[in-house]
Design an enzyme around this catalytic site. Structure first.
Site, PDB file in Angstrom:
ATOM      1  CG  ASP A 334      -2.261   0.875   0.903  1.00 21.80           C
ATOM      2  OD1 ASP A 334      -1.978   1.635   0.117  1.00 21.80           O
ATOM      3  OD2 ASP A 334      -3.033   0.550   1.554  1.00 21.80           O
ATOM      4  CD  GLU A 534      -6.721   5.770   2.356  1.00 19.62           C
ATOM      5  OE1 GLU A 534      -5.619   5.615   2.981  1.00 19.62           O
ATOM      6  OE2 GLU A 534      -6.195   5.833   0.905  1.00 19.62           O
TER       7      GLU A 534
HETATM    8  C1  BGC Z   1      -5.040   2.989   0.128  1.00 17.49           C
HETATM    9  C2  BGC Z   1      -5.255   2.111  -0.725  1.00 17.49           C
HETATM   10  C3  BGC Z   1      -5.188   2.483  -2.239  1.00 17.49           C
HETATM   11  C4  BGC Z   1      -3.766   3.337  -2.478  1.00 17.49           C
HETATM   12  C5  BGC Z   1      -3.477   3.844  -3.776  1.00 17.49           C
HETATM   13  C6  BGC Z   1      -3.803   3.891  -0.103  1.00 17.49           C
HETATM   14  O1  BGC Z   1      -3.736   4.975   0.567  1.00 17.49           O
HETATM   15  O2  BGC Z   1      -4.880   2.470   1.315  1.00 17.49           O
HETATM   16  O3  BGC Z   1      -6.412   1.470  -0.723  1.00 17.49           O
HETATM   17  O4  BGC Z   1      -5.230   1.513  -3.295  1.00 17.49           O
HETATM   18  O5  BGC Z   1      -3.697   4.244  -1.423  1.00 17.49           O
HETATM   19  O6  BGC Z   1      -4.190   5.006  -4.006  1.00 17.49           O
HETATM   20  C1  BGC Z   2      -3.202   9.636  -2.547  1.00 19.09           C
HETATM   21  C2  BGC Z   2      -3.944   8.271  -2.416  1.00 19.09           C
HETATM   22  C3  BGC Z   2      -3.234   7.684  -1.065  1.00 19.09           C
HETATM   23  C4  BGC Z   2      -3.233   8.609   0.267  1.00 19.09           C
HETATM   24  C5  BGC Z   2      -2.374   8.066   1.414  1.00 19.09           C
HETATM   25  C6  BGC Z   2      -3.143  10.502  -1.333  1.00 19.09           C
HETATM   26  O1  BGC Z   2      -2.391  11.888  -1.411  1.00 19.09           O
HETATM   27  O2  BGC Z   2      -3.608  10.344  -3.490  1.00 19.09           O
HETATM   28  O3  BGC Z   2      -4.192   7.593  -3.151  1.00 19.09           O
HETATM   29  O4  BGC Z   2      -4.188   6.718  -0.764  1.00 19.09           O
HETATM   30  O5  BGC Z   2      -2.341   9.858  -0.258  1.00 19.09           O
HETATM   31  O6  BGC Z   2      -2.125   8.797   2.508  1.00 19.09           O
END
Ligand code: BGC
Ligand code: BGC
Length: 853
Positions: A334, A534
């Site tokens: 991730d 998230e």
């Molecule tokens: C998320 C994932 C996601 C990845 C890419 C991460 O922060 O936990 O679910 O696929 O970002 O965007």
């Molecule tokens: C990204 C996401 C990712 C996240 C994680 C964002 O800046 O665009 O895809 O999941 O950061 O912290």
């Protein structure tokens, strides 16, 4: 009574004892650190389900991999294991760094534009692919694989068909529908040249405070296990059939392995402190069927099990997932999550690869990570056999996905064209999903279905707001800041109502605040959670609108006028809404329906003759809480006592009456989950209080007016949009004076890591004559102070302004975001006149500024 420490903090802020008065200076970590790895964290692979027929091993492909690997340099092998985000990597970079994959994260879009049109996505995909396949001396052409989070349709694109989030799909209990959602999503992705989606989430969500609750189908493994195979087949095609990974299919990802939905307190990226048996029985339920359906990739979770980060857990990734359960695809990490493994940084983490991770999601860290990993492969830190195994798995997926045979994205003749995006047939599937996912919780006196010939008032800020009805992971990461015109072809909930009522002789009047010119027969009020994703969506309690209750006020206003009211509630999880349910005649849990808002009117309205067109079909896949404190709450719990049980959902055949519900939230005021609303409606909602102070003392303001003990600051209630909904403050320049909003310490570190801002709505009544500071305080000698003099001096006096200040600015100025005790302190020694209406956190970064920086 003032403690030394309080006095110090008070002095620092220009106050004597504000914090003693306001109570609560106990500074301590808001939650305990992860438990150290212990004996208990040892797994027993033999207890886990044993893989069935081996998947993805095709001798012809294995031979091709052998041949290819024999030609690859060590650099190329290491490169395959690393994925960079397109916000930090260009096609040109791929010439120098032979990375195996790229992604576009939630906030990234082609050519630096998160809101880029479809053709730009295709163009970007095409450029990266072409560079990866260039024939150059000393270079083995290997197609790069491009991944995105198409977690509810190809949602990075406003033109796409955006499906309801998984929580809603869980309520449909319709496996075949799930397969079709996967098919549509894959086709729309393929049209833009993208080969890989980081979906489906197979999370089993045990605590609804988790900000990713809506990404899960259910709290119960039953539905997750039932859907997993169907969705994977929808996206990839049926393994073993001619159709597997053919044109219009994309690679799926089962995520996040494992127990992402089982962390303590529903904390994102937290720790699941549960037994191995629960890990297997609850959280692993979706993985064997996904593996059996041939899922090509699995994403390992940010979170931990018993204190051990999954990104470093060899037993789980290698012994269990690969060896025991027979997963032959590759494990992707991730977003920089390897950074959290002890001893690692995001630039340097051999431990993850050694433990079994095959591809690092090295969003912005790919370059240095590549260099370090290469050095570690050279010096033997990383065993060659492990590196080779990772590369083999990645190439296996690339062969299965047909990437070696498909030409560059723009030359792919047999994939759907760009017009596939948002095609009528695709939208019809989403609209069906919306209609089938609605769960009817109350239908007093059978007020529903409505007559399309009625006079209908539509109200609430969710009624005509496609961004809000779509939630997080829509165009932007958080899903905030989206306008209706960015979703061409989509339908708002209001739009759907207008369609039906317009065609049948009724009348629609729309007003967000619920005012009307003609008295309506019925009101439909659409309201609910603002979008989040998230950790930014983690909450402390399940109370809806803690400290605010503006939607409740709207429902009650309509009730007081005797207007029958239908509530359509948009949310990413069940929330405690007893007062809102009491104030409505019918209550519909509509989740986050996505782009096809018309699916709601399909069910709410009968035909002209009064015949039901679509009955309610949805059944809760999450238990609905009786109080705001009732979490975790899951089917099968001892003493299970929800308000609406797992499986509940009325139809038009049922009697839908509900006796008045208790309106005690079950959460003491001090424990209120309100971490983000500091001032609204003329007061500081719990747990916050408002004080004015100077060097003589301070005054906690609970009435309509007051003056600080040394006469420096004067405060009175004034009317802006409603009676006494604002406070007017006057600093007279005779010494240092402050406005302080404070309470118990709250942890705003997640909000500050994200894009959250402190939003201030104010009017300058008298321009400042001295320096004005805006502070977030985190205890004695702990604060971040920004100079806002210029900002206020530049704001046109007499007009209301909204200024959003990025929380990162306060952190950069020294605030410890994990222990914020006073989120807003405004102080000056000069003269100043200021009227404030709203002080709050806002997840939509808008035009965020960093004053004084
Ligand atoms: C998320 C994932 C996601 C990845 C890419 C991460 O922060 O936990 O679910 O696929 O970002 O965007
Ligand atoms: C990204 C996401 C990712 C996240 C994680 C964002 O800046 O665009 O895809 O999941 O950061 O912290």
């Amino acid at each position: 009574m003032t403690s030394k420490r309080t006095a110090r903090l008070g002095r620092a802020l220009g106050l004597v004892s504000a914090f003693a008065l306001l109570g609560g200076l106990s500074v301590g970590p808001a939650h305990a650190a992860d438990a150290p790895a212990s004996q208990a964290s040892l797994l027993h692979p033999e207890k886990w389900p044993k893989g069935g027929t081996p998947r993805l091993i095709d001798p012809a492909i294995e031979k091709k991999i052998d041949a290819l690997m024999a030609r690859m340099s060590l650099e190329e092998k290491v490169g395959q294991t690393i994925q960079g985000d397109i916000s930090t990597i260009t096609p040109e970079d791929l010439r120098k760094y032979p990375l195996g994959s790229i992604l576009a994260g939630g906030n990234s879009g082609p050519f630096g534009d998160d809101r880029a049109p479809p053709k730009d996505w295709l163009e970007a995909a095409d450029q990266f692919y072409r560079v990866s396949m260039e024939e150059r001396p000393g270079r083995t052409p290997i197609p790069v694989i491009f991944g995105v989070d198409a977690v509810h349709g190809h949602g990075n694109l406003g033109a796409a068909t955006i499906f309801p989030h998984n929580i809603a799909l869980g309520a449909t209990r319709d496996r075949d529908l799930l397969r079709r959602t996967g098919e549509v999503t894959a086709r729309e992705m393929a049209a833009t040249g993208i080969d890989w989606t980081f979906a489906p989430a197979l999370s089993v969500v045990r605590d609804d405070r988790w900000g990713r609750s809506y990404e899960g189908y259910s709290e119960d493994p039953e539905i997750v296990a039932d859907y997993a195979g169907a969705v994977v087949e929808g996206i990839q095609g049926v393994i073993g059939s001619k159709d597997f990974m053919k044109a219009g299919r994309t690679v799926a990802t089962a995520k996040h392995f494992l127990a992402d939905g089982g962390t303590e307190g529903g904390r994102d990226q937290g720790d699941a402190r549960i037994s191995e048996d629960e890990l297997i029985r609850l959280h692993n339920a979706g993985y064997p069927p996904a593996i059996d359906a041939g899922v090509l990739t699995i994403m390992t979770s940010f979170s931990s099990w018993q204190g051990v980060k999954h990104h470093g857990n060899k037993q789980l990734m290698t012994d269990v997932l690969k060896d025991r359960m027979g997963f032959n695809g590759f494990i992707v990490g991730d977003w920089n999550a390897h950074d959290q493994v002890p001893g690692c940084t995001k630039y340097d983490c051999p431990a993850s690869l050694i433990a079994g991770l095959d591809m690092y999601m090295a969003a912005d860290s790919w370059q240095r990570l590549y260099e370090n990993t290469l050095a570690q492969a050279k010096d033997g830190t990383i065993p060659m056999a492990r590196l080779d195994d990772a590369v083999r798995r990645i190439l296996r997926v690339k062969f299965h996905s047909g990437l070696f045979d498909k030409p560059a994205p723009k030359d792919r003749k047999d994939v759907p064209p760009l017009s596939e995006l948002g095609k009528a047939d695709n939208r019809a599937v989403a609209r069906e999903a919306v209609a089938k996912s609605l769960v009817l919780l109350k239908n007093q006196g059978g007020i529903l279905p409505l007559s399309p010939g009625a006079r209908v008032l539509v109200a609430g800020d969710g009624a005509d707001n496609i961004g809000k009805q779509s939630g997080g992971w829509t165009i932007s990461w958080q899903g905030t800041g989206n306008r209706n015109d960015e979703f061409p072809g989509a339908t708002s909930i209001l739009g759907g109502i207008r369609e039906v009522v317009g065609q049948n002789g009724g009348k629609v009047e729309y007003d967000v605040a619920g005012n009307f010119k003609t008295r309506p027969d019925v009101a439909i009020v659409v309201f609910g959670e603002e979008p989040y994703a998230e950790f930014q969506g983690d909450v402390e309690t399940l109370e809806y609108q803690p400290g605010d209750k503006s939607d409740l006020a709207l429902l009650r206003r309509l009730k007081a006028q005797g207007i029958p009211t239908v509530a359509v509630f948009l949310s990413g999880r069940p929330l405690w809404v007893n007062p809102e349910i009491n104030a409505s005649d019918a209550f519909v849990a509509a989740w986050l329906p996505g782009s096809e808002g018309g699916g709601i009117a399909d069910v709410l309205f009968a035909d002209k003759a009064g015949k039901v067109r679509h009955d309610f079909h949805g059944k809760l896949s999450f238990s609905w809480p009786r109080t705001a404190a009732q979490t975790p709450l899951n089917r099968g719990d001892a003493n299970y006592n929800p308000l609406f049980a797992y499986g509940f959902g009325l139809t038009y055949k049922d009697k839908g009456d509900l006796a008045a519900l208790p309106e005690e939230s079950g959460v003491p005021a001090e424990a209120s989950g309100n971490t983000g609303i500091y001032f609204r409606g003329g007061r500081a909602p719990a747990p916050w209080s408002l004080a004015i102070g100077d060097q003589v003392g301070d005054l906690r303001v609970t009435t309509t007016s007051g003056t600080s003990p040394g006469q420096v600051v004067d405060l009175k209630s004034v009317d802006v949009a409603a009676q006494e909904d604002a406070k007017q403050l006057t600093w007279n320049g005779s010494g240092l004076g402050s406005l302080v909003i404070s309470g118990r310490p709250v942890d705003l570190s997640r909000q500050s890591n994200g894009d959250v801002t402190l939003s201030l709505r104010y009017r300058v009544d008298q321009v400042p004559t001295g320096t004005v500071n805006l502070t977030m305080a985190c205890g004695p000698d702990c604060r971040g102070t920004l100079d806002v003099t210029k900002l206020l001096a530049g704001a046109k006096p007499g007009d209301f302004h909204t200024t959003k200040i990025s929380l990162k600015c306060f952190a950069a100025a020294g605030a410890q975001m994990a222990t914020i005790e006073a989120p807003v302190v405004i102080s000056t020694e000069g003269r100043l006149g200021l009227t404030v209406t709203d002080l709050k956190l806002d997840a939509d970064p808008g035009n965020a500024v960093c004053p004084g920086a």
